[in-house]
Design a protein around this motif. Structure first.
Motif, PDB file in Angstrom:
ATOM      1  N   UNK A   1      -5.635  11.044  -4.927  1.00  0.00           N
ATOM      2  CA  UNK A   1      -5.850  10.093  -3.847  1.00  0.00           C
ATOM      3  C   UNK A   1      -6.214   8.765  -4.503  1.00  0.00           C
ATOM      4  N   UNK A   2      -5.395   7.744  -4.304  1.00  0.00           N
ATOM      5  CA  UNK A   2      -5.652   6.427  -4.878  1.00  0.00           C
ATOM      6  C   UNK A   2      -6.349   5.550  -3.849  1.00  0.00           C
ATOM      7  N   UNK A   3      -7.497   4.989  -4.245  1.00  0.00           N
ATOM      8  CA  UNK A   3      -8.273   4.116  -3.375  1.00  0.00           C
ATOM      9  C   UNK A   3      -8.588   2.855  -4.173  1.00  0.00           C
ATOM     10  N   UNK A   4      -7.794   1.827  -3.967  1.00  0.00           N
ATOM     11  CA  UNK A   4      -7.966   0.548  -4.661  1.00  0.00           C
ATOM     12  C   UNK A   4      -8.017   0.741  -6.176  1.00  0.00           C
ATOM     13  N   UNK A   5      -9.178   0.547  -6.807  1.00  0.00           N
ATOM     14  CA  UNK A   5      -9.266   0.634  -8.271  1.00  0.00           C
ATOM     15  C   UNK A   5      -9.717   2.009  -8.743  1.00  0.00           C
ATOM     16  N   UNK A   6      -9.664   2.999  -7.866  1.00  0.00           N
ATOM     17  CA  UNK A   6     -10.143   4.339  -8.219  1.00  0.00           C
ATOM     18  C   UNK A   6      -9.108   5.402  -7.863  1.00  0.00           C
ATOM     19  N   UNK A   7      -9.205   6.509  -8.563  1.00  0.00           N
ATOM     20  CA  UNK A   7      -8.367   7.679  -8.294  1.00  0.00           C
ATOM     21  C   UNK A   7      -9.305   8.875  -8.126  1.00  0.00           C
ATOM     22  N   UNK A   8      -9.035   9.662  -7.090  1.00  0.00           N
ATOM     23  CA  UNK A   8      -9.780  10.892  -6.855  1.00  0.00           C
ATOM     24  C   UNK A   8      -8.813  12.048  -6.986  1.00  0.00           C
TER      25      UNK A   8
ATOM     26  N   UNK B   1     -11.799   5.351 -12.545  1.00  0.00           N
ATOM     27  CA  UNK B   1     -11.264   4.035 -12.232  1.00  0.00           C
ATOM     28  C   UNK B   1     -11.999   2.943 -12.966  1.00  0.00           C
ATOM     29  N   UNK B   2     -11.750   1.720 -12.524  1.00  0.00           N
ATOM     30  CA  UNK B   2     -12.380   0.536 -13.088  1.00  0.00           C
ATOM     31  C   UNK B   2     -13.521   0.096 -12.194  1.00  0.00           C
ATOM     32  N   UNK B   3     -14.624  -0.292 -12.811  1.00  0.00           N
ATOM     33  CA  UNK B   3     -15.741  -0.786 -12.016  1.00  0.00           C
ATOM     34  C   UNK B   3     -15.417  -2.186 -11.499  1.00  0.00           C
TER      35      UNK B   3
END
Length: 178
Positions: free
Chosen positions: A31-38, A52-54
């Motif tokens: 699941x991609x949420x902006x600068x993060x992946x779950x 992801x990136x902070x």
């Protein structure tokens, strides 16, 4: 790309393979949420890995929405017993580092989440580093010893100066007594 991330995809695949061996049948998706992946397991309805990136959060924490999220202590007590230690609605990726709500929330030891124990102090120091350095790559891996959405351990890793990993594993103690 930082040298330390060249093998990242292979590492994620290894962790997913390890998870599948321990928790079958797993149905893993990203699941991609902006600068993060779950990395999420639909079979057990829980996060396996978040990375992801902070980034600096665009808005303050939505406290009302967070309070509407199910009380994690009800589930913890149902699984761990009535004398279970209190849990917080922890974030796999800290809100102060750009982490969102919903899939990002899980039952986390209050002592760990709030820095109330020696392990918690180290955990919070790692989170503060990520927050103070926008653009830092970091990950949070949940390790489960049962079929619930309550991780027994957490592995937190931070890529420091695009060169090396700062990684620690933490017990997510929610059971009886400490």
């Amino acid at each position: 790309m930082p040298v330390a991330l060249i093998e990242w995809d292979a590492q994620v695949n290894d962790w997913c393979d390890e998870y599948r061996r321990r928790h079958s049948p797993a149905n893993i998706l990203e699941v991609n949420v902006l600068t993060a992946v779950f990395v999420f397991d639909k079979s057990y309805e829980r996060v396996v890995l978040a990375y992801g990136l902070s980034v600096k959060p665009k808005a303050s924490r939505d406290r009302t929405r967070m309070r509407q999220f199910p009380d994690v202590n009800i589930g913890v007590r149902a699984v761990k017993g009535t004398d279970a230690l209190p849990a917080d609605r922890g974030h796999f990726l800290a809100h102060s580092a750009g982490g969102r709500l919903d899939v990002n929330l899980f039952p986390q030891s209050r002592a760990l989440n709030r820095g109330l124990s020696p392990e918690g102090k180290l955990f919070r120091r790692m989170e503060r580093y990520v927050v103070a350095n926008p653009g830092v790559f970091h990950y949070h891996r949940a390790i489960y010893d049962d079929d619930t959405w309550i991780p027994s351990e957490l592995e937190y890793g931070v890529l420091v100066d695009d060169e090396g990993w700062w990684v620690n594993r933490f017990e997510n103690v929610l059971g009886r007594g400490e």
